[in-house]
Design a protein around this motif. Structure first.
Motif, PDB file in Angstrom:
ATOM      1  N   CYS A   1       0.824  -1.219   0.000  1.00 48.05           N
ATOM      2  CA  CYS A   1       0.000   0.000   0.000  1.00 48.05           C
ATOM      3  C   CYS A   1       0.851   1.258   0.000  1.00 48.05           C
ATOM      4  O   CYS A   1       0.581   2.218  -0.738  1.00 48.05           O
ATOM      5  CB  CYS A   1      -0.939  -0.003   1.205  1.00 48.05           C
ATOM      6  SG  CYS A   1      -2.206  -1.312   1.162  1.00 48.05           S
ATOM      7  N   LEU A   2       1.885   1.271   0.842  1.00 48.71           N
ATOM      8  CA  LEU A   2       2.754   2.443   0.908  1.00 48.71           C
ATOM      9  C   LEU A   2       3.513   2.639  -0.405  1.00 48.71           C
ATOM     10  O   LEU A   2       3.683   3.769  -0.874  1.00 48.71           O
ATOM     11  CB  LEU A   2       3.734   2.288   2.070  1.00 48.71           C
ATOM     12  CG  LEU A   2       3.146   2.422   3.477  1.00 48.71           C
ATOM     13  CD1 LEU A   2       4.134   1.912   4.512  1.00 48.71           C
ATOM     14  CD2 LEU A   2       2.763   3.861   3.769  1.00 48.71           C
ATOM     15  N   SER A   3       3.977   1.531  -0.997  1.00 50.30           N
ATOM     16  CA  SER A   3       4.697   1.632  -2.270  1.00 50.30           C
ATOM     17  C   SER A   3       3.795   2.198  -3.362  1.00 50.30           C
ATOM     18  O   SER A   3       4.213   3.066  -4.143  1.00 50.30           O
ATOM     19  CB  SER A   3       5.217   0.249  -2.689  1.00 50.30           C
ATOM     20  OG  SER A   3       6.118  -0.262  -1.741  1.00 50.30           O
ATOM     21  N   LEU A   4       2.554   1.699  -3.420  1.00 47.31           N
ATOM     22  CA  LEU A   4       1.623   2.179  -4.444  1.00 47.31           C
ATOM     23  C   LEU A   4       1.300   3.657  -4.239  1.00 47.31           C
ATOM     24  O   LEU A   4       1.241   4.430  -5.207  1.00 47.31           O
ATOM     25  CB  LEU A   4       0.343   1.342  -4.404  1.00 47.31           C
ATOM     26  CG  LEU A   4      -0.714   1.697  -5.452  1.00 47.31           C
ATOM     27  CD1 LEU A   4      -0.155   1.516  -6.858  1.00 47.31           C
ATOM     28  CD2 LEU A   4      -1.965   0.852  -5.255  1.00 47.31           C
ATOM     29  N   PHE A   5       1.103   4.055  -2.982  1.00 51.07           N
ATOM     30  CA  PHE A   5       0.834   5.474  -2.705  1.00 51.07           C
ATOM     31  C   PHE A   5       1.983   6.351  -3.179  1.00 51.07           C
ATOM     32  O   PHE A   5       1.778   7.412  -3.784  1.00 51.07           O
ATOM     33  CB  PHE A   5       0.594   5.668  -1.207  1.00 51.07           C
ATOM     34  CG  PHE A   5       0.503   7.111  -0.799  1.00 51.07           C
ATOM     35  CD1 PHE A   5      -0.651   7.838  -1.019  1.00 51.07           C
ATOM     36  CD2 PHE A   5       1.590   7.749  -0.211  1.00 51.07           C
ATOM     37  CE1 PHE A   5      -0.736   9.183  -0.662  1.00 51.07           C
ATOM     38  CE2 PHE A   5       1.517   9.089   0.154  1.00 51.07           C
ATOM     39  CZ  PHE A   5       0.348   9.799  -0.080  1.00 51.07           C
ATOM     40  N   THR A   6       3.215   5.914  -2.918  1.00 56.22           N
ATOM     41  CA  THR A   6       4.379   6.702  -3.308  1.00 56.22           C
ATOM     42  C   THR A   6       4.469   6.827  -4.827  1.00 56.22           C
ATOM     43  O   THR A   6       4.769   7.911  -5.360  1.00 56.22           O
ATOM     44  CB  THR A   6       5.664   6.054  -2.756  1.00 56.22           C
ATOM     45  OG1 THR A   6       5.547   5.917  -1.337  1.00 56.22           O
ATOM     46  CG2 THR A   6       6.878   6.899  -3.069  1.00 56.22           C
ATOM     47  N   ILE A   7       4.186   5.742  -5.525  1.00 55.49           N
ATOM     48  CA  ILE A   7       4.260   5.772  -6.987  1.00 55.49           C
ATOM     49  C   ILE A   7       3.200   6.695  -7.579  1.00 55.49           C
ATOM     50  O   ILE A   7       3.478   7.505  -8.470  1.00 55.49           O
ATOM     51  CB  ILE A   7       4.107   4.344  -7.555  1.00 55.49           C
ATOM     52  CG1 ILE A   7       5.353   3.521  -7.243  1.00 55.49           C
ATOM     53  CG2 ILE A   7       3.853   4.376  -9.060  1.00 55.49           C
ATOM     54  CD1 ILE A   7       5.214   2.053  -7.572  1.00 55.49           C
TER      55      ILE A   7
END
Length: 725
Positions: free
Chosen positions: A155-161
């Motif tokens: 979730c955090l990775s997707l938000f950052t992208i």
């Protein structure tokens, strides 16, 4: 996060297996839900049918009320994760403070966005480390924990992208970035499948060959694709051999945005590449029907699907993903790589909406629901699902969303909280399920406006100061010193936190509470120190009264030991201009009275007599203690070897005695005799008047004795001055 299935309180309200005793006593357990969070107040209460028969007197006593959280306290590894990420959160608050105070965002947006992105990547890395760490620990519980951290990581990775790309690339095509995210977090095809196929002499004969090859092409795994396409050089169909050799350089030269300095160059290269794919399609369509199958399956259909993917045919990609058992994520990501190579972040919701019509997510999988909301550009919905997945996730996402203007900064009229503050405060309430984490809890709360500040103040005031008693050790004589050190350290930490957040009123309240705790431990010196720090002068007076009560209940030896701990405070209070003189005066009496008894114990009777007279003559002794001091003088008045009091000193004693007797006769006896009555009661005596009459007789006898030996008005021996007084 899961709620705990039962609530443990200490000391226990009901012992295990003894619930019948509670019922027989006519009581039951009642709970009240907090309107603020998921905590409960638990307490024993009478059964309804017993209320009318219970007397009022039984309800007037004290009883414990337990405040418990429905959330299970964080585990050890969870505490480490919370502590490490709270450092990043603190850095984020410093950044937000800089922006708010200096308006930096208006003049340096690139610097601010890069800083937020760096902190977001720190969150991503911590989640990744926790996932890897817990994955290596055996056990079913650890597998569930590892999967939870994996969800946070995705979730955090997707938000950052999607929401924190490199500055200047907000409007750049997003397909390649999403494909990288998909390959990192949702690995397909599996390594085991590849190992299995690579060990076969004719892998195309295996039923998993074409699905593996198709998915590898869909995911852009060029090395695996090149290897397995190379194995087709041994295929019996010469056409397939030729097509395989033609497609290998095509796959290896597919344009990637990161390889180009300008998007225009990337778009031109993509167009040229698509022309080569169309040429391959023409070549494929020219294959005669008789050579489109081998002895195992229709290889032409399989190869046609692969070419259809490269062509960017939406219907082919959907069909292939359904056949492979892929979900909506894979279709959406492949869309940005093959269908629309210039797909931008703001265009994603339209694509995702179309895909979800045929491939809806599983609403029971919260991780998927967070992904859907992020893909759809719905931050509020993402926070809603994130809160159910883990309040940590929603709090830290919201904290980053607000400065990016992804959620409203306005405060809700009803809750008096913004979206960000609501999420962060909810997480802080979860942290409070473990009272030992109060430092981190208030850090989050103090970042949440007036409501959070008021809540944090209450947390600090209620930090547990009374420690569980440890088993006494025969070698060290008990645990009082260890408890004292622990308690002092806790109060010091609370005071430091109050200073950090400029909560002076809270600090003073905590000092008052600490003083009470030290009084209960009979650490009167520390109690006075904290009363002075809180400028709680009435409280200081109560501590001194408690010390004086030790004389009544424990005797002079114990009393002098207690006073030795508070004597150093006297000098500090004398120089404190804020200190009320009446309480400083009372402390002075406690110290002087202890010195008097110490001289009695040391048989330094001459100086003891001097002390007693000066306390009465200089007005140091309160009137309530006059009678006690006069009774102390009784022994000194009867000392045979030499008179200890001067004539003038004896007259002082007589005047104080006359005032006590006359004022008592006028009805003010309680002002003068209360302390003496309490002391006599402890000693098993009751008649205060009789004791005072004995003092009067001793004075009369002393006067007669002085007249006989002619002492005049001088003291029989000079006073030895104690330099420490």
């Amino acid at each position: 996060m899961q709620s705990t299935p039962h609530l443990d309180v200490l000391p226990p309200l009901v012992e295990t297996g003894k619930t019948d005793e509670l019922v027989e006593s006519g009581r039951t357990l009642f709970t009240t839900v907090s309107p603020l969070n998921d905590s409960y107040a638990v307490f024993p209460a009478p059964l309804l049918e017993k209320l009318s028969t219970r007397s009022r007197s039984t309800d007037s006593g004290e009883q414990n009320i337990y405040l418990v959280s429905s959330k299970a306290p964080p585990s050890t590894e969870r505490r480490l994760f919370i502590g490490d990420t709270s450092i990043i959160f603190a850095a984020m608050q410093n950044l937000r403070k800089t922006v708010d105070e200096n308006g930096v965002y208006l003049t340096q947006p690139e610097t601010i966005q890069r800083s937020i992105r760096k902190l977001a990547l720190d969150y991503v890395n911590f989640a990744k480390e926790c996932w890897i760490h817990t994955s290596r620990i055996a056990g079913e519980a650890n597998l569930a924990t590892a999967d939870h951290y994996r969800s946070l990581y995705t979730c955090l990775s997707l938000f950052t992208i999607l929401y924190l790309p490199e500055y200047g690339l907000e409007n750049a095509p997003v397909g390649d970035d999403l494909m990288e995210w998909l390959n990192i977090h949702f690995i397909e095809p599996s390594t085991e499948e590849g190992d299995h196929l690579s060990g076969l002499e004719r892998p195309w004969e295996d039923e998993t060959y074409w699905p593996y090859l198709t998915r590898a092409i869909l995911r852009g795994l060029s090395k695996a694709v090149t290897f397995f396409l190379g194995t087709l050089s041994e295929h019996p169909s010469g056409n397939l051999q030729r097509l395989a050799q033609s497609i290998i350089p095509l796959l290896s030269t597919q344009p990637k945005l990161q390889h180009f300095d300008a998007e225009r160059d990337f778009a031109y290269a993509s167009h040229r590449w698509k022309e080569k794919v169309r040429a391959l399609r023409i070549e494929l369509d020219d294959i005669p029907q008789s050579d489109r199958r081998d002895n195992f399956e229709d290889w032409w259909d399989r190869f046609s699907d692969i070419v259809g993917i490269l062509e960017g045919r939406e219907e082919v990609i959907r069909k292939v993903c359904e056949d492979l058992g892929a979900d909506w994520r894979e279709v959406c990501v492949a869309w940005g790589v093959f269908v629309d190579t210039r797909l931008r972040r703001q265009d994603l919701p339209d694509v995702v909406g179309q895909v979800l019509e045929d491939m809806p997510p599983d609403p029971t999988i919260l991780e998927d629901m967070v992904h859907v909301a992020l893909f759809m550009g719905d931050p509020l919905k993402a926070l809603e699902h994130a809160a159910q997945l883990d309040p940590w996730l929603s709090a830290h996402l919201a904290d980053m969303m607000e400065p990016l203007s992804l959620v409203e900064q306005a405060v809700n009229d009803e809750s008096e909280l913004s979206v960000r503050d609501f999420s962060v405060l909810s997480y802080a309430h979860y942290l409070h399920s473990d009272p030992a984490m109060w430092r981190i809890t208030v850090t989050y709360m103090y970042s949440c406006g007036k409501v959070g500040t008021a809540t944090a103040d209450e947390i600090l005031v209620r930090v547990p100061l009374r420690l569980q008693s440890k088993p006494s050790n025969a070698n060290d004589g008990g645990d009082s010193q260890a408890d004292q050190g622990d308690l002092s350290a806790i109060v010091k930490d609370v005071n430091a936190t109050c200073h950090e957040y400029q909560r002076e009123a809270v600090r003073r309240t905590v000092c008052k509470i600490a003083a009470q705790a030290f009084v209960q431990k009979k650490e009167f010196g520390l109690a006075i120190s904290y009363c002075s720090s809180a400028e709680d002068w009435p409280g200081l007076g109560r501590v001194i009264d408690r010390v004086l009560q030790e004389y009544i209940h424990s005797g002079p030896e114990q009393y002098t030991r207690f006073v030795s701990g508070i004597a150093p405070s006297l000098q500090g209070l004398r120089t404190n201009t804020a200190a009320h003189g009446v309480f400083t005066h009372r402390l002075m009496f406690a110290v002087r009275y202890a010195e008097f008894h110490q001289r009695l114990l040391n048989r330094d009777l001459q100086d003891a007599a001097w002390d007693l007279v000066s306390m009465l003559q200089e007005g140091i002794a309160p009137k309530a203690w006059w009678a006690v001091l006069l009774c102390d003088a009784f022994e000194l008045l009867q000392y045979d070897p030499t008179p200890l009091f001067s004539y003038a000193g004896t007259c002082v004693l007589l005047r104080r005695l006359d005032e006590i007797i006359s004022r008592t006769a006028q009805g003010a006896g309680e002002d003068y005799l209360k302390i003496l009555e309490a002391k006599l009661r402890i000693d098993g005596q009751k008649d205060t008047q009789k004791r005072l009459q004995l003092v009067r007789f001793a004075l009369a006898k002393y006067f007669a004795r002085c007249a006989m030996i002619g002492t005049g008005g001088t003291q029989t021996a000079p006073r030895r001055v104690d330099p420490t007084v």
